[in-house]
Design a protein around this motif. Structure first.
Motif, PDB file in Angstrom:
ATOM      1  N   ALA A 100       0.876  -1.166   0.000  1.00 32.84           N
ATOM      2  CA  ALA A 100       0.000   0.000   0.000  1.00 32.84           C
ATOM      3  C   ALA A 100       0.919   1.223   0.000  1.00 32.84           C
ATOM      4  O   ALA A 100       1.696   1.424   0.939  1.00 32.84           O
ATOM      5  N   TYR A 101       0.858   1.981  -1.078  1.00 29.81           N
ATOM      6  CA  TYR A 101       1.742   3.140  -1.237  1.00 29.81           C
ATOM      7  C   TYR A 101       1.101   4.385  -0.640  1.00 29.81           C
ATOM      8  O   TYR A 101      -0.128   4.493  -0.561  1.00 29.81           O
ATOM      9  N   SER A 102       1.941   5.339  -0.282  1.00 28.03           N
ATOM     10  CA  SER A 102       1.428   6.584   0.284  1.00 28.03           C
ATOM     11  C   SER A 102       0.760   7.456  -0.768  1.00 28.03           C
ATOM     12  O   SER A 102       0.032   8.392  -0.445  1.00 28.03           O
ATOM     13  N   GLY A 103       1.001   7.154  -2.039  1.00 28.55           N
ATOM     14  CA  GLY A 103       0.348   7.860  -3.132  1.00 28.55           C
ATOM     15  C   GLY A 103       0.158   6.925  -4.304  1.00 28.55           C
ATOM     16  O   GLY A 103       0.644   5.785  -4.304  1.00 28.55           O
ATOM     17  N   ALA A 104      -0.536   7.411  -5.332  1.00 29.96           N
ATOM     18  CA  ALA A 104      -0.828   6.571  -6.501  1.00 29.96           C
ATOM     19  C   ALA A 104       0.344   6.571  -7.472  1.00 29.96           C
ATOM     20  O   ALA A 104       0.243   7.016  -8.623  1.00 29.96           O
ATOM     21  N   ASP A 105       1.482   6.073  -6.974  1.00 31.54           N
ATOM     22  CA  ASP A 105       2.701   6.075  -7.778  1.00 31.54           C
ATOM     23  C   ASP A 105       3.683   5.118  -7.120  1.00 31.54           C
ATOM     24  O   ASP A 105       3.943   5.223  -5.912  1.00 31.54           O
ATOM     25  N   LEU A 106       4.248   4.212  -7.894  1.00 27.56           N
ATOM     26  CA  LEU A 106       5.193   3.243  -7.330  1.00 27.56           C
ATOM     27  C   LEU A 106       6.440   3.906  -6.768  1.00 27.56           C
ATOM     28  O   LEU A 106       7.204   3.275  -6.019  1.00 27.56           O
ATOM     29  N   ARG A 107       6.680   5.169  -7.126  1.00 28.79           N
ATOM     30  CA  ARG A 107       7.858   5.871  -6.617  1.00 28.79           C
ATOM     31  C   ARG A 107       7.620   6.494  -5.251  1.00 28.79           C
ATOM     32  O   ARG A 107       8.568   6.968  -4.609  1.00 28.79           O
ATOM     33  N   THR A 108       6.383   6.522  -4.800  1.00 30.25           N
ATOM     34  CA  THR A 108       6.110   7.064  -3.469  1.00 30.25           C
ATOM     35  C   THR A 108       6.444   6.009  -2.419  1.00 30.25           C
ATOM     36  O   THR A 108       6.482   4.811  -2.708  1.00 30.25           O
ATOM     37  N   PRO A 109       6.690   6.437  -1.185  1.00 30.95           N
ATOM     38  CA  PRO A 109       7.047   5.452  -0.147  1.00 30.95           C
ATOM     39  C   PRO A 109       5.915   4.443   0.094  1.00 30.95           C
ATOM     40  O   PRO A 109       4.736   4.788   0.020  1.00 30.95           O
ATOM     41  N   SER A 149      -7.168   5.691  -9.795  1.00 34.47           N
ATOM     42  CA  SER A 149      -6.455   6.656 -10.626  1.00 34.47           C
ATOM     43  C   SER A 149      -5.435   5.905 -11.457  1.00 34.47           C
ATOM     44  O   SER A 149      -5.254   4.693 -11.316  1.00 34.47           O
ATOM     45  N   GLU A 150      -4.755   6.643 -12.341  1.00 33.95           N
ATOM     46  CA  GLU A 150      -3.753   6.025 -13.203  1.00 33.95           C
ATOM     47  C   GLU A 150      -2.513   6.899 -13.245  1.00 33.95           C
ATOM     48  O   GLU A 150      -2.604   8.130 -13.370  1.00 33.95           O
ATOM     49  N   ARG A 163       1.255   6.900 -15.187  1.00 35.89           N
ATOM     50  CA  ARG A 163       2.145   6.307 -16.192  1.00 35.89           C
ATOM     51  C   ARG A 163       1.653   4.929 -16.653  1.00 35.89           C
ATOM     52  O   ARG A 163       2.408   3.975 -16.783  1.00 35.89           O
ATOM     53  N   GLY A 164       0.363   4.826 -16.854  1.00 35.07           N
ATOM     54  CA  GLY A 164      -0.221   3.603 -17.397  1.00 35.07           C
ATOM     55  C   GLY A 164      -0.577   2.538 -16.380  1.00 35.07           C
ATOM     56  O   GLY A 164      -1.158   1.507 -16.735  1.00 35.07           O
ATOM     57  N   THR A 165      -0.235   2.759 -15.126  1.00 30.76           N
ATOM     58  CA  THR A 165      -0.570   1.790 -14.077  1.00 30.76           C
ATOM     59  C   THR A 165      -1.778   2.286 -13.292  1.00 30.76           C
ATOM     60  O   THR A 165      -1.781   3.425 -12.807  1.00 30.76           O
ATOM     61  N   ARG A 166      -2.784   1.411 -13.154  1.00 30.33           N
ATOM     62  CA  ARG A 166      -3.979   1.766 -12.397  1.00 30.33           C
ATOM     63  C   ARG A 166      -3.752   1.494 -10.914  1.00 30.33           C
ATOM     64  O   ARG A 166      -3.175   0.484 -10.527  1.00 30.33           O
ATOM     65  N   TYR A 167      -4.234   2.386 -10.088  1.00 30.45           N
ATOM     66  CA  TYR A 167      -4.159   2.254  -8.633  1.00 30.45           C
ATOM     67  C   TYR A 167      -5.552   2.378  -8.041  1.00 30.45           C
ATOM     68  O   TYR A 167      -6.391   3.144  -8.538  1.00 30.45           O
ATOM     69  N   LEU A 168      -5.781   1.626  -6.972  1.00 30.47           N
ATOM     70  CA  LEU A 168      -6.999   1.742  -6.203  1.00 30.47           C
ATOM     71  C   LEU A 168      -6.709   2.559  -4.951  1.00 30.47           C
ATOM     72  O   LEU A 168      -5.712   2.324  -4.266  1.00 30.47           O
ATOM     73  N   THR A 169      -7.555   3.523  -4.667  1.00 36.83           N
ATOM     74  CA  THR A 169      -7.396   4.355  -3.479  1.00 36.83           C
ATOM     75  C   THR A 169      -8.160   3.742  -2.318  1.00 36.83           C
ATOM     76  O   THR A 169      -9.366   3.475  -2.430  1.00 36.83           O
ATOM     77  N   LEU A 170      -7.471   3.509  -1.220  1.00 38.56           N
ATOM     78  CA  LEU A 170      -8.083   2.896  -0.049  1.00 38.56           C
ATOM     79  C   LEU A 170      -8.737   3.945   0.843  1.00 38.56           C
ATOM     80  O   LEU A 170      -8.432   5.136   0.765  1.00 38.56           O
TER      81      LEU A 170
END
Length: 284
Positions: free
Chosen positions: A111-120, A137-138, A140-147
């Motif tokens: 579970a990332y702190s933001g919708a980006d694999l570069r976030t902690p 959200s999306e 760079r082409g990767t979809r993320y689910l917001t918890l």
């Protein structure tokens, strides 16, 4: 005198018992409990309120429990998934909130702190974790689910709460290969032999008892060794393995301290000196 119910699945102690046991177990007080859910990646459930006590099993992020009592930082609970009873640290639980909408379908994710694999990464999640999703959200082409807590999880690592990861529970079990063995463990971070069966079954939309003796006592139908095929279970005293095919097993074991693949004949010979021969075979 009638035998008392199995304490692993029935909540009773000298001062208190769950309401469902009224008339079966004597206690000065009976309670129905209050609902809560696990708010940490994995919560260990123990036989007594003591962090030094061994782990009986674990409850995963988002899974429901019924809280029967709270005292000295511990909650006495009954799992909403498999009915297991024990003590969890109160800080691992939360009340209220919306019902889960998704479930983690890969052995482990973040579970990332933001919708980006570069976030902690805020925390890690095991397969089977239940998530309440409030948006997506999306990046760079990767979809993320917001918890509900504000973190984001890769959408491709999750499925809807009412979906299954596969109809073939053995295929799911194979994904755990080399996961570490953990006595009482029930997650992608570490698990024991019966949890491998239970978790894999769960992700295939099926239910299985938690412990190997429970599984051996009545899960599925008894068969002979000659009938063994993919998906069948082999039991030893205190151990269970899954047949990958007619000659090969998958099992979380204390020999390799991992989930491993092993020939059935070789396993029977290796295990035999300490735990004797298999006690039975069952088809779920």
């Amino acid at each position: 005198m009638n035998a008392l119910p199995d304490r692993r699945l029935n909540a009773y102690r000298p001062d208190l018992a769950e309401e469902a046991l009224r008339g079966s177990v004597e206690a000065p007080h009976y309670v129905s409990g209050t609902p809560a859910h696990v708010a940490v990646p994995v919560a260990s459930l123990r036989p007594r309120p003591d962090a030094a006590a061994g782990i009986d099993t674990q409850v995963l992020f988002g899974e429901a429990v019924q809280v029967l009592d709270r005292a000295n930082g511990w909650a006495w609970v009954k799992s909403g998934f498999d009915g297991y009873v024990g003590y969890i640290e109160e800080t691992a639980l939360s009340s209220g909130g919306a019902a889960p909408t998704h479930i983690v379908a890969v052995p482990r994710t973040f579970a990332y702190s933001g919708a980006d694999l570069r976030t902690p990464a805020a925390f890690a999640l095991s397969i089977g974790s239940r998530l309440t999703v409030i948006g997506e959200s999306e990046t760079r082409g990767t979809r993320y689910l917001t918890l509900a807590g504000g973190q984001s999880v890769v959408a491709g690592h999750c499925i809807a709460i009412d979906a299954t990861a596969s109809d073939d529970y053995v295929a799911i079990a194979i994904r755990f290969l080399e996961a570490p063995y953990l006595w009482g463990g029930r997650s992608g971070f570490g698990l024991d032999c019966s949890a491998l069966v239970q978790l894999s079954m769960m992700m295939a939309g099926r239910t299985a008892p938690r412990d190997s003796d429970m599984q051996a006592a009545g899960f599925g139908t008894p068969i002979s060794r000659e009938e063994l095929r993919r998906g069948d279970l082999v039991f030893w005293k205190g151990h269970v393995a899954i047949m990958e095919d007619e000659k090969t097993i998958l099992h979380a074991n204390g020999h390799t301290m991992t989930v491993a693949r092993e020939g059935l004949d070789a396993a029977i010979e290796r295990i035999g000196w300490l735990y004797e021969r298999p006690t039975g075979y069952r088809r779920p």
